[in-house]
Design a protein around this motif. Structure first.
Motif, PDB file in Angstrom:
ATOM      1  N   PHE A  18       2.791 -12.348 -29.008  1.00  0.00           N
ATOM      2  CA  PHE A  18       1.816 -12.843 -28.037  1.00  0.00           C
ATOM      3  C   PHE A  18       0.612 -11.909 -27.983  1.00  0.00           C
ATOM      4  O   PHE A  18      -0.527 -12.365 -27.847  1.00  0.00           O
ATOM      5  N   ASP A  19       0.840 -10.613 -28.097  1.00  0.00           N
ATOM      6  CA  ASP A  19      -0.267  -9.663 -28.103  1.00  0.00           C
ATOM      7  C   ASP A  19      -1.213  -9.925 -29.274  1.00  0.00           C
ATOM      8  O   ASP A  19      -2.428  -9.790 -29.146  1.00  0.00           O
ATOM      9  N   VAL A  20      -0.659 -10.306 -30.416  1.00  0.00           N
ATOM     10  CA  VAL A  20      -1.489 -10.658 -31.576  1.00  0.00           C
ATOM     11  C   VAL A  20      -2.350 -11.871 -31.239  1.00  0.00           C
ATOM     12  O   VAL A  20      -3.563 -11.875 -31.461  1.00  0.00           O
ATOM     13  N   ILE A  21      -1.729 -12.900 -30.684  1.00  0.00           N
ATOM     14  CA  ILE A  21      -2.471 -14.109 -30.306  1.00  0.00           C
ATOM     15  C   ILE A  21      -3.537 -13.780 -29.278  1.00  0.00           C
ATOM     16  O   ILE A  21      -4.684 -14.234 -29.385  1.00  0.00           O
ATOM     17  N   ALA A  22      -3.195 -12.973 -28.282  1.00  0.00           N
ATOM     18  CA  ALA A  22      -4.150 -12.611 -27.232  1.00  0.00           C
ATOM     19  C   ALA A  22      -5.329 -11.826 -27.798  1.00  0.00           C
ATOM     20  O   ALA A  22      -6.480 -12.050 -27.401  1.00  0.00           O
ATOM     21  N   ALA A  23      -5.072 -10.915 -28.727  1.00  0.00           N
ATOM     22  CA  ALA A  23      -6.146 -10.108 -29.312  1.00  0.00           C
ATOM     23  C   ALA A  23      -7.098 -10.968 -30.137  1.00  0.00           C
ATOM     24  O   ALA A  23      -8.314 -10.821 -30.054  1.00  0.00           O
ATOM     25  N   VAL A  24      -6.549 -11.882 -30.919  1.00  0.00           N
ATOM     26  CA  VAL A  24      -7.398 -12.779 -31.716  1.00  0.00           C
ATOM     27  C   VAL A  24      -8.155 -13.733 -30.799  1.00  0.00           C
ATOM     28  O   VAL A  24      -9.341 -14.001 -31.007  1.00  0.00           O
ATOM     29  N   ALA A  25      -7.503 -14.239 -29.774  1.00  0.00           N
ATOM     30  CA  ALA A  25      -8.168 -15.136 -28.823  1.00  0.00           C
ATOM     31  C   ALA A  25      -9.335 -14.428 -28.144  1.00  0.00           C
ATOM     32  O   ALA A  25     -10.416 -15.018 -27.982  1.00  0.00           O
ATOM     33  N   GLU A  26      -9.135 -13.172 -27.765  1.00  0.00           N
ATOM     34  CA  GLU A  26     -10.218 -12.414 -27.144  1.00  0.00           C
ATOM     35  C   GLU A  26     -11.382 -12.253 -28.119  1.00  0.00           C
ATOM     36  O   GLU A  26     -12.535 -12.402 -27.756  1.00  0.00           O
ATOM     37  N   ARG A  27     -11.057 -11.979 -29.352  1.00  0.00           N
ATOM     38  CA  ARG A  27     -12.082 -11.843 -30.398  1.00  0.00           C
ATOM     39  C   ARG A  27     -12.854 -13.147 -30.576  1.00  0.00           C
ATOM     40  O   ARG A  27     -14.055 -13.143 -30.813  1.00  0.00           O
ATOM     41  N   GLU A  28     -12.151 -14.269 -30.451  1.00  0.00           N
ATOM     42  CA  GLU A  28     -12.765 -15.587 -30.599  1.00  0.00           C
ATOM     43  C   GLU A  28     -13.438 -16.072 -29.317  1.00  0.00           C
ATOM     44  O   GLU A  28     -14.143 -17.075 -29.326  1.00  0.00           O
ATOM     45  N   GLY A  29     -13.181 -15.403 -28.207  1.00  0.00           N
ATOM     46  CA  GLY A  29     -13.770 -15.799 -26.934  1.00  0.00           C
ATOM     47  C   GLY A  29     -13.118 -17.027 -26.325  1.00  0.00           C
ATOM     48  O   GLY A  29     -13.757 -17.806 -25.624  1.00  0.00           O
ATOM     49  N   VAL A  30     -11.811 -17.195 -26.590  1.00  0.00           N
ATOM     50  CA  VAL A  30     -11.070 -18.332 -26.050  1.00  0.00           C
ATOM     51  C   VAL A  30      -9.825 -17.832 -25.326  1.00  0.00           C
ATOM     52  O   VAL A  30      -9.381 -16.706 -25.531  1.00  0.00           O
ATOM     53  N   ASP A  31      -9.251 -18.682 -24.502  1.00  0.00           N
ATOM     54  CA  ASP A  31      -7.995 -18.371 -23.838  1.00  0.00           C
ATOM     55  C   ASP A  31      -6.880 -18.422 -24.884  1.00  0.00           C
ATOM     56  O   ASP A  31      -6.895 -19.289 -25.757  1.00  0.00           O
ATOM     57  N   PRO A  32      -5.906 -17.511 -24.825  1.00  0.00           N
ATOM     58  CA  PRO A  32      -4.819 -17.534 -25.808  1.00  0.00           C
ATOM     59  C   PRO A  32      -4.118 -18.885 -25.904  1.00  0.00           C
ATOM     60  O   PRO A  32      -3.658 -19.271 -26.976  1.00  0.00           O
ATOM     61  N   ILE A  33      -4.068 -19.610 -24.813  1.00  0.00           N
ATOM     62  CA  ILE A  33      -3.408 -20.923 -24.817  1.00  0.00           C
ATOM     63  C   ILE A  33      -4.160 -21.916 -25.703  1.00  0.00           C
ATOM     64  O   ILE A  33      -3.585 -22.876 -26.195  1.00  0.00           O
ATOM     65  N   ASN A  34      -5.456 -21.659 -25.922  1.00  0.00           N
ATOM     66  CA  ASN A  34      -6.277 -22.550 -26.740  1.00  0.00           C
ATOM     67  C   ASN A  34      -6.328 -22.150 -28.205  1.00  0.00           C
ATOM     68  O   ASN A  34      -6.980 -22.817 -28.998  1.00  0.00           O
ATOM     69  N   LEU A  35      -5.648 -21.094 -28.571  1.00  0.00           N
ATOM     70  CA  LEU A  35      -5.617 -20.637 -29.962  1.00  0.00           C
ATOM     71  C   LEU A  35      -4.484 -21.373 -30.675  1.00  0.00           C
ATOM     72  O   LEU A  35      -3.424 -20.831 -30.926  1.00  0.00           O
ATOM     73  N   GLU A  36      -4.719 -22.633 -30.970  1.00  0.00           N
ATOM     74  CA  GLU A  36      -3.673 -23.459 -31.576  1.00  0.00           C
ATOM     75  C   GLU A  36      -4.272 -24.406 -32.607  1.00  0.00           C
ATOM     76  O   GLU A  36      -5.480 -24.648 -32.614  1.00  0.00           O
ATOM     77  N   PRO A  37      -3.422 -24.892 -33.505  1.00  0.00           N
ATOM     78  CA  PRO A  37      -3.892 -25.840 -34.522  1.00  0.00           C
ATOM     79  C   PRO A  37      -4.437 -27.110 -33.878  1.00  0.00           C
ATOM     80  O   PRO A  37      -4.045 -27.431 -32.762  1.00  0.00           O
ATOM     81  N   PRO A  38      -5.301 -27.823 -34.506  1.00  0.00           N
ATOM     82  CA  PRO A  38      -5.756 -27.601 -35.881  1.00  0.00           C
ATOM     83  C   PRO A  38      -6.944 -26.650 -35.985  1.00  0.00           C
ATOM     84  O   PRO A  38      -7.290 -26.230 -37.080  1.00  0.00           O
ATOM     85  N   GLU A  39      -7.569 -26.297 -34.874  1.00  0.00           N
ATOM     86  CA  GLU A  39      -8.746 -25.435 -34.942  1.00  0.00           C
ATOM     87  C   GLU A  39      -8.403 -24.028 -35.429  1.00  0.00           C
ATOM     88  O   GLU A  39      -9.178 -23.398 -36.136  1.00  0.00           O
ATOM     89  N   TYR A  40      -7.251 -23.516 -35.044  1.00  0.00           N
ATOM     90  CA  TYR A  40      -6.826 -22.172 -35.435  1.00  0.00           C
ATOM     91  C   TYR A  40      -5.490 -22.248 -36.163  1.00  0.00           C
ATOM     92  O   TYR A  40      -4.712 -23.161 -35.957  1.00  0.00           O
ATOM     93  N   ASP A  41      -5.241 -21.241 -36.998  1.00  0.00           N
ATOM     94  CA  ASP A  41      -3.963 -21.170 -37.704  1.00  0.00           C
ATOM     95  C   ASP A  41      -2.835 -20.896 -36.721  1.00  0.00           C
ATOM     96  O   ASP A  41      -3.021 -20.181 -35.738  1.00  0.00           O
ATOM     97  N   ALA A  42      -1.681 -21.469 -37.002  1.00  0.00           N
ATOM     98  CA  ALA A  42      -0.492 -21.139 -36.223  1.00  0.00           C
ATOM     99  C   ALA A  42       0.033 -19.793 -36.714  1.00  0.00           C
ATOM    100  O   ALA A  42       0.068 -19.548 -37.927  1.00  0.00           O
ATOM    101  N   LEU A  43       0.405 -18.922 -35.797  1.00  0.00           N
ATOM    102  CA  LEU A  43       0.896 -17.602 -36.188  1.00  0.00           C
ATOM    103  C   LEU A  43       2.092 -17.723 -37.126  1.00  0.00           C
ATOM    104  O   LEU A  43       2.202 -16.986 -38.103  1.00  0.00           O
ATOM    105  N   TYR A  44       2.971 -18.689 -36.885  1.00  0.00           N
ATOM    106  CA  TYR A  44       4.176 -18.833 -37.711  1.00  0.00           C
ATOM    107  C   TYR A  44       3.866 -19.245 -39.140  1.00  0.00           C
ATOM    108  O   TYR A  44       4.728 -19.138 -40.014  1.00  0.00           O
TER     109      TYR A  44
END
Length: 97
Positions: A18-44
């Motif tokens: 989750f920390d990885v997702i949160a760090a990338v989301a912060e870099r992208e300027g989005v909420d971690p909950i919004n860091l999901e496909p298809p716009e973003y790669d799935a961590l898995y």
């Protein structure tokens, strides 16, 4: 520019994945909950989140695991996770392009 998320203690309720997702989301300027496909790669699709979480977790007998780090590309960034729980997100290097 680097972004780091530090986990101050091992009892933190958030996982390293989750920390990885949160760090990338912060870099992208989005909420971690919004860091999901298809716009973003799935961590898995890049790394097994459960394995990442377990990699540096204390062993069942309570002993800590050895120090180390894992590096991987995620959502166009170079991600480094260290055994002390630090997550660093930076621009990709040539080896990940």
């Amino acid at each position: 520019m680097l972004l780091s998320v530090d986990r101050p203690d091992a009892a933190a309720t958030q996982s390293i994945s989750f920390d990885v997702i949160a760090a990338v989301a912060e870099r992208e300027g989005v909420d971690p909950i919004n860091l999901e496909p298809p716009e973003y790669d799935a961590l898995y699709e890049v790394i097994n989140p459960e394995a990442l979480d377990a990699l540096f977790a204390a062993r069942e007998n309570g002993r800590e695991r050895p120090t180390g780090r894992v590096e991987f590309p995620y959502c166009g960034y170079h991600v480094v996770v260290t055994s002390d729980g630090e997550v660093t997100v930076s621009e990709p290097t040539a080896s990940f392009e």
